[in-house]
Write a protein that holds these residues in place. Structure first.
Motif, PDB file in Angstrom:
ATOM      1  N   PHE A   1       0.812  -1.216   0.000  1.00 37.00           N
ATOM      2  CA  PHE A   1       0.000   0.000   0.000  1.00 37.00           C
ATOM      3  C   PHE A   1       0.845   1.265   0.000  1.00 37.00           C
ATOM      4  N   GLU A   2       2.038   1.200   0.583  1.00 40.38           N
ATOM      5  CA  GLU A   2       2.958   2.336   0.464  1.00 40.38           C
ATOM      6  C   GLU A   2       3.298   2.584  -1.004  1.00 40.38           C
ATOM      7  N   THR A   3       3.590   1.507  -1.724  1.00 41.28           N
ATOM      8  CA  THR A   3       3.960   1.632  -3.141  1.00 41.28           C
ATOM      9  C   THR A   3       2.779   2.092  -3.981  1.00 41.28           C
ATOM     10  N   LEU A   4       1.601   1.545  -3.730  1.00 41.10           N
ATOM     11  CA  LEU A   4       0.408   1.956  -4.485  1.00 41.10           C
ATOM     12  C   LEU A   4       0.143   3.452  -4.316  1.00 41.10           C
ATOM     13  N   ARG A   5       0.336   3.955  -3.090  1.00 40.81           N
ATOM     14  CA  ARG A   5       0.132   5.391  -2.859  1.00 40.81           C
ATOM     15  C   ARG A   5       1.217   6.209  -3.562  1.00 40.81           C
ATOM     16  N   GLN A   6       2.459   5.758  -3.508  1.00 40.03           N
ATOM     17  CA  GLN A   6       3.558   6.461  -4.191  1.00 40.03           C
ATOM     18  C   GLN A   6       3.302   6.547  -5.696  1.00 40.03           C
ATOM     19  N   GLU A   7       2.683   5.507  -6.241  1.00 39.38           N
ATOM     20  CA  GLU A   7       2.423   5.463  -7.684  1.00 39.38           C
ATOM     21  C   GLU A   7       1.078   6.080  -8.053  1.00 39.38           C
ATOM     22  N   GLY A   8       0.351   6.578  -7.049  1.00 37.89           N
ATOM     23  CA  GLY A   8      -0.917   7.253  -7.312  1.00 37.89           C
ATOM     24  C   GLY A   8      -2.059   6.338  -7.708  1.00 37.89           C
ATOM     25  N   LEU A   9      -1.935   5.041  -7.397  1.00 34.26           N
ATOM     26  CA  LEU A   9      -2.955   4.068  -7.796  1.00 34.26           C
ATOM     27  C   LEU A   9      -4.006   3.821  -6.717  1.00 34.26           C
ATOM     28  N   TYR A  10      -3.649   4.154  -5.478  1.00 35.38           N
ATOM     29  CA  TYR A  10      -4.578   3.949  -4.364  1.00 35.38           C
ATOM     30  C   TYR A  10      -4.242   4.999  -3.309  1.00 35.38           C
ATOM     31  N   MET A  11      -5.164   5.885  -3.017  1.00 36.16           N
ATOM     32  CA  MET A  11      -4.846   7.013  -2.140  1.00 36.16           C
ATOM     33  C   MET A  11      -5.477   6.910  -0.748  1.00 36.16           C
TER      34      MET A  11
ATOM     35  N   MET B   1      -8.455 -17.675  -1.052  1.00 36.52           N
ATOM     36  CA  MET B   1      -9.219 -17.223  -2.224  1.00 36.52           C
ATOM     37  C   MET B   1      -8.281 -17.074  -3.430  1.00 36.52           C
ATOM     38  N   LEU B   2      -8.873 -16.994  -4.609  1.00 38.33           N
ATOM     39  CA  LEU B   2      -8.105 -16.635  -5.796  1.00 38.33           C
ATOM     40  C   LEU B   2      -7.717 -15.158  -5.669  1.00 38.33           C
ATOM     41  N   LEU B   3      -6.603 -14.774  -6.292  1.00 38.83           N
ATOM     42  CA  LEU B   3      -6.093 -13.404  -6.148  1.00 38.83           C
ATOM     43  C   LEU B   3      -7.114 -12.343  -6.544  1.00 38.83           C
ATOM     44  N   SER B   4      -7.837 -12.596  -7.627  1.00 38.87           N
ATOM     45  CA  SER B   4      -8.816 -11.607  -8.099  1.00 38.87           C
ATOM     46  C   SER B   4      -9.869 -11.339  -7.023  1.00 38.87           C
ATOM     47  N   ASP B   5     -10.257 -12.384  -6.289  1.00 34.92           N
ATOM     48  CA  ASP B   5     -11.257 -12.220  -5.228  1.00 34.92           C
ATOM     49  C   ASP B   5     -10.662 -11.521  -4.006  1.00 34.92           C
ATOM     50  N   ILE B   6      -9.373 -11.768  -3.748  1.00 32.85           N
ATOM     51  CA  ILE B   6      -8.718 -11.148  -2.596  1.00 32.85           C
ATOM     52  C   ILE B   6      -8.784  -9.632  -2.695  1.00 32.85           C
ATOM     53  N   TRP B   7      -8.354  -9.069  -3.836  1.00 35.84           N
ATOM     54  CA  TRP B   7      -8.288  -7.599  -3.946  1.00 35.84           C
ATOM     55  C   TRP B   7      -9.673  -6.972  -4.020  1.00 35.84           C
ATOM     56  N   ASN B   8     -10.646  -7.698  -4.557  1.00 34.11           N
ATOM     57  CA  ASN B   8     -12.019  -7.181  -4.550  1.00 34.11           C
ATOM     58  C   ASN B   8     -12.536  -7.027  -3.122  1.00 34.11           C
ATOM     59  N   ASN B   9     -12.059  -7.879  -2.222  1.00 38.42           N
ATOM     60  CA  ASN B   9     -12.463  -7.806  -0.817  1.00 38.42           C
ATOM     61  C   ASN B   9     -11.644  -6.792  -0.032  1.00 38.42           C
ATOM     62  N   VAL B  10     -10.349  -6.740  -0.290  1.00 41.22           N
ATOM     63  CA  VAL B  10      -9.462  -5.876   0.496  1.00 41.22           C
ATOM     64  C   VAL B  10      -9.621  -4.407   0.114  1.00 41.22           C
ATOM     65  N   MET B  11      -9.733  -4.126  -1.202  1.00 44.32           N
ATOM     66  CA  MET B  11      -9.920  -2.732  -1.641  1.00 44.32           C
ATOM     67  C   MET B  11     -11.000  -2.692  -2.724  1.00 44.32           C
ATOM     68  N   PRO B  12     -12.259  -2.832  -2.295  1.00 49.62           N
ATOM     69  CA  PRO B  12     -13.386  -3.012  -3.221  1.00 49.62           C
ATOM     70  C   PRO B  12     -13.622  -1.863  -4.194  1.00 49.62           C
ATOM     71  N   ASN B  13     -13.244  -0.643  -3.844  1.00 49.67           N
ATOM     72  CA  ASN B  13     -13.517   0.488  -4.737  1.00 49.67           C
ATOM     73  C   ASN B  13     -12.311   0.896  -5.573  1.00 49.67           C
ATOM     74  N   SER B  14     -11.330   0.021  -5.649  1.00 46.23           N
ATOM     75  CA  SER B  14     -10.101   0.349  -6.381  1.00 46.23           C
ATOM     76  C   SER B  14     -10.264   0.124  -7.877  1.00 46.23           C
ATOM     77  N   SER B  15      -9.330   0.683  -8.635  1.00 41.85           N
ATOM     78  CA  SER B  15      -9.336   0.507 -10.089  1.00 41.85           C
ATOM     79  C   SER B  15      -8.727  -0.840 -10.451  1.00 41.85           C
ATOM     80  N   GLU B  16      -8.994  -1.266 -11.672  1.00 37.67           N
ATOM     81  CA  GLU B  16      -8.398  -2.510 -12.170  1.00 37.67           C
ATOM     82  C   GLU B  16      -6.871  -2.390 -12.193  1.00 37.67           C
ATOM     83  N   ALA B  17      -6.374  -1.197 -12.537  1.00 37.76           N
ATOM     84  CA  ALA B  17      -4.924  -0.965 -12.571  1.00 37.76           C
ATOM     85  C   ALA B  17      -4.312  -1.156 -11.185  1.00 37.76           C
ATOM     86  N   ALA B  18      -5.018  -0.669 -10.152  1.00 34.29           N
ATOM     87  CA  ALA B  18      -4.520  -0.822  -8.779  1.00 34.29           C
ATOM     88  C   ALA B  18      -4.493  -2.288  -8.376  1.00 34.29           C
TER      89      ALA B  18
END
Length: 225
Positions: free
Chosen positions: A36-46, A61-78
């Motif tokens: 999450f430090e890196t995502l914020r540095q890259e402007g992908l998750y603020m 879970m499968l990876l795709s399901d993990i991120w949908n749960n952990v950061m549900p409102n994030s972009s596909e790029a994030a």
């Protein structure tokens, strides 16, 4: 009990990796912060870093399901970048000797191998991660196969275990895991299921349907002749 007795002495044991053999939070707590430090540095998750327990609760879970749960409102790029960072930081951590196996795992696996059982891993994780854990924790040579959703592109653990059984012509086996996906994979393929109640990531109801519950990995040896 009939089915249990028939599979009491199986040909093989199939293990989940995270929460079963590998105490994943000993690696993932540091990885989570770095992602999450890196995502914020890259402007992908603020937003603020989600609680690490949210990520740990998604293990299995499968990876795709993990991120949908952990950061549900994030972009596909994030989410795609989080996939890349998670693998990168996990492998860097393993190489730096971070992360531990659960107590007695290596000794029990060695004893099962010595008794002539075939040993496998079936994980919903990425191929490089699953093989990396086995390699860096020194247990890779004990397994007859390391199966991952990442390598075989399976949509469920049921399919992954079915592929493993077919590839190795295994007729009877025990599935050992800590999540409902492990119980489902075992039962759907006609296997005995040992649920790992010592793991902290899942909830007790996830192990509903298991034939036996393990509170210590050594108990596995007491359940077979």
């Amino acid at each position: 009990m009939g089915d249990v007795q028939q599979q009491y002495k199986p040909e093989a044991f199939i293990f989940d990796m995270d929460g079963t053999l590998f105490e994943t939070d000993t690696l993932l707590r540091g990885v989570h912060e770095r992602i999450f430090e890196t995502l914020r540095q890259e402007g992908l998750y603020m937003g603020p870093t989600p609680p690490v327990d949210k990520l740990l609760g998604c293990l299995g879970m499968l990876l795709s399901d993990i991120w949908n749960n952990v950061m549900p409102n994030s972009s596909e790029a994030a989410r795609n970048r989080a996939d890349e960072l998670m693998l990168q930081y996990e492998l860097e951590g393993l190489e730096a000797n971070e992360g531990t196996l659960y107590p007695h795992v290596e000794d029990v696996l060695q004893e099962l191998k010595a008794r002539g059982y075939k040993l496998f891993v079936a994980s919903n994780g990425l191929e490089t991660y699953v093989k990396g854990v086995a390699k860096h924790r020194g247990i890779a040579a004990l397994f007859d196969g390391l199966y991952s959703a990442g390598e075989y592109q399976t949509l469920s653990k049921v399919d992954l275990v079915a592929r493993l059984l077919k590839d190795h012509k295994i007729k009877s086996a025990w599935m050992v895991g800590d999540r409902s996906s492990d119980v489902e994979a075992g039962k759907s393929n006609g296997l005995m299921v040992a649920g790992c109640a010592y793991a902290v990531y899942g909830k007790a109801e996830e192990l509903k349907g298991s034939d036996v519950l393990l509170t210590d990995f050594r108990e596995l040896l007491k359940l077979i002749p």
